[in-house]
Motif scaffolding. Structure first.
Motif, PDB file in Angstrom:
ATOM      1  N   LEU A  20      -4.726   1.327  -0.048  1.00 23.56           N
ATOM      2  CA  LEU A  20      -3.567   0.588  -0.561  1.00 23.56           C
ATOM      3  C   LEU A  20      -3.996  -0.617  -1.383  1.00 23.56           C
ATOM      4  CD1 LEU A  20      -1.146   0.505   2.524  1.00 23.56           C
ATOM      5  CD2 LEU A  20      -1.271   2.191   0.665  1.00 23.56           C
ATOM      6  N   LEU A  31       3.076  -2.383  -4.269  1.00 23.90           N
ATOM      7  CA  LEU A  31       2.073  -1.932  -3.307  1.00 23.90           C
ATOM      8  C   LEU A  31       1.773  -0.472  -3.606  1.00 23.90           C
ATOM      9  CD1 LEU A  31       0.286  -2.344  -0.851  1.00 23.90           C
ATOM     10  CD2 LEU A  31       2.244  -1.763   0.595  1.00 23.90           C
ATOM     11  N   ALA A  33      -0.408   3.287  -4.037  1.00 23.71           N
ATOM     12  CA  ALA A  33      -1.271   4.312  -3.465  1.00 23.71           C
ATOM     13  C   ALA A  33      -1.243   5.515  -4.393  1.00 23.71           C
ATOM     14  CB  ALA A  33      -0.800   4.703  -2.060  1.00 23.71           C
ATOM     15  N   VAL A  41       0.247   7.805   0.643  1.00 27.87           N
ATOM     16  CA  VAL A  41       1.612   7.294   0.485  1.00 27.87           C
ATOM     17  C   VAL A  41       2.203   6.920   1.844  1.00 27.87           C
ATOM     18  CG1 VAL A  41       3.953   7.882  -0.246  1.00 27.87           C
ATOM     19  CG2 VAL A  41       2.004   8.567  -1.654  1.00 27.87           C
ATOM     20  N   ILE A  44       1.811   3.382   2.838  1.00 31.51           N
ATOM     21  CA  ILE A  44       2.741   2.405   2.250  1.00 31.51           C
ATOM     22  C   ILE A  44       3.892   2.140   3.208  1.00 31.51           C
ATOM     23  CG2 ILE A  44       4.432   2.014   0.415  1.00 31.51           C
ATOM     24  CD1 ILE A  44       2.652   3.530  -1.493  1.00 31.51           C
ATOM     25  N   LYS A  48       4.559  -1.535   5.007  1.00 31.78           N
ATOM     26  CA  LYS A  48       5.800  -2.243   4.695  1.00 31.78           C
ATOM     27  C   LYS A  48       6.831  -2.189   5.824  1.00 31.78           C
ATOM     28  CE  LYS A  48       7.929  -1.592   0.816  1.00 31.78           C
ATOM     29  NZ  LYS A  48       8.260  -2.969   0.406  1.00 31.78           N
ATOM     30  N   LEU A  56      10.320   6.253  -3.153  1.00 29.52           N
ATOM     31  CA  LEU A  56       9.448   5.353  -3.896  1.00 29.52           C
ATOM     32  C   LEU A  56       9.497   5.664  -5.391  1.00 29.52           C
ATOM     33  CD1 LEU A  56       6.267   5.545  -1.616  1.00 29.52           C
ATOM     34  CD2 LEU A  56       8.199   3.967  -1.437  1.00 29.52           C
ATOM     35  N   ALA A 134       4.476   3.125  -5.862  1.00 29.71           N
ATOM     36  CA  ALA A 134       4.435   1.687  -5.579  1.00 29.71           C
ATOM     37  C   ALA A 134       5.825   1.084  -5.455  1.00 29.71           C
ATOM     38  CB  ALA A 134       3.650   0.959  -6.666  1.00 29.71           C
ATOM     39  N   ALA A 137       5.654  -5.110  -3.040  1.00 28.50           N
ATOM     40  CA  ALA A 137       4.614  -5.429  -2.059  1.00 28.50           C
ATOM     41  C   ALA A 137       5.093  -6.482  -1.070  1.00 28.50           C
ATOM     42  CB  ALA A 137       3.349  -5.885  -2.775  1.00 28.50           C
ATOM     43  N   ILE A 158      -3.257  -4.386   4.114  1.00 24.80           N
ATOM     44  CA  ILE A 158      -3.593  -3.573   2.939  1.00 24.80           C
ATOM     45  C   ILE A 158      -5.036  -3.838   2.523  1.00 24.80           C
ATOM     46  CG2 ILE A 158      -1.188  -3.594   2.216  1.00 24.80           C
ATOM     47  CD1 ILE A 158      -1.897  -5.570   0.046  1.00 24.80           C
TER      48      ILE A 158
END
Length: 330
Positions: A20, A31, A33, A41, A44, A48, A56, A134, A137, A158
């Protein structure tokens, strides 16, 4: 402790390895991947604390990648939209290719794609050689990050943070879905419905009224929330308590003696500038020990005001919306 720096080559290597990386875009920090690696993924969502039903956005660095993320043949309207608004704060939702894992789209048959304008983001994606999934973030539901410090405050698990200073727009991209000759605005951003209608007069442009079915990121009713109560005002209050700070997106007359409790986001009344400062000011206020509550004076829901009020309504959703100063508890 999160590692940070400006090494794009190192960061792109991490993405290829399934790790990440947080990085700047022209909207907010993302953020990222490997968008074709389902396991990467999944990290993520874990970092989060994001629910898996919230899709996403895939970020690309060239229109040549369109055929790898969208179902082919790619409709001509998508190509036209990409040529007009990319790179930039504009996301297109359309049927996905088989290469896109279901976790990216929350099981939907469509995928959201954009090409960011920030030079760091473009170099990172190009160097990685894959589309980069992404979201913003930040921790799910919290304020979007517009500076590296905002990422450090919220995400500690991360692998790397690419520093790129403060973002330009400060609010997430406009999101539209494309179906035939129809363009539906799913999330408001810097590129407004009026601008799209002007640029594409031969299409049908509408605003999504869907409330119960998530088609794209940022459609939940509660989102982008500060940790302190945020209340939206229709008009200027007669009093502003010491423990309150009032956000103004444009200049207004204020009660005498409370100037130090005002946070003016644009002294020129430029709503685009105000929008770019919105999350930064909210971050500052939620970290200020002297502030217990935040008020914000509403702006007209037209032009960029649509995007501003979309974010502010979501940020204030968990609290009550105050209709007038008579309802403020002081």
């Amino acid at each position: 402790m999160i590692k940070s720096g400006k090494d794009i080559i190192f960061a792109s290597k991490l993405i290829r390895e399934g790790k990440l990386v947080a990085f700047p875009t022209e909207t907010v920090y993302g953020l990222g991947a490997n968008g074709f690696d389902a396991k990467a993924v999944a990290k993520i969502f874990e970092a989060k604390k994001r629910p898996s039903f919230d899709p996403l956005i895939l970020h690309i660095s060239s229109t040549e990648q369109l055929e790898s993320v969208f179902k082919t043949p790619v409709p001509a309207l998508i190509t036209r939209l990409a040529e007009k608004y990319w790179p930039g704060p504009f996301t297109i939702v359309a049927p996905k290719s088989r290469k896109v894992p279901a976790i990216v789209t929350a099981g939907l048959k469509t995928v959201a794609v954009r090409m960011p304008k920030h030079p760091v983001a473009l170099k990172l994606i190009k160097q990685a050689g894959v589309p980069v999934a992404a979201p913003s973030a930040n921790l799910f539901g919290r304020l979007s990050p517009t500076e590296p410090e905002h990422v450090r405050e919220q995400l500690t698990t991360i692998d790397y943070l690419v520093e790129g200073g403060k973002t330009n727009y400060g609010i997430e991209s406009t999101i539209v879905s494309v179906n035939g000759n129809n363009i539906e605005v799913l999330r408001h951003g810097a590129i407004t419905p009026e601008q799209i209608k002007t640029d594409f007069p031969d299409t049908n442009v509408s605003i999504s009224s869907t409330e119960n079915h998530i088609q794209a990121p940022g459609q939940l009713k509660s989102h982008y929330s500060p940790r302190k109560p945020l209340y939206l005002l229709d008009e200027m209050p007669d009093e502003i308590p010491e423990y309150v700070r009032l956000m103004l997106f444009e200049p207004h007359e204020v009660p005498e003696g409370v100037e130090q409790r005002i946070r003016l986001l644009s002294d020129k009344g430029d709503l685009l500038e105000a929008a770019s400062n919105m999350f930064t000011v909210l971050h500052d206020l939620e970290s200020d020990p002297e502030v217990e509550q935040i008020y914000a004076l509403k702006v007209k829901t037209e032009g960029i005001g649509l995007a501003i009020m979309d974010r502010m309504n979501k940020a204030a959703y968990r609290y009550s919306t105050l209709a007038s100063d008579d309802e403020i508890q002081i």
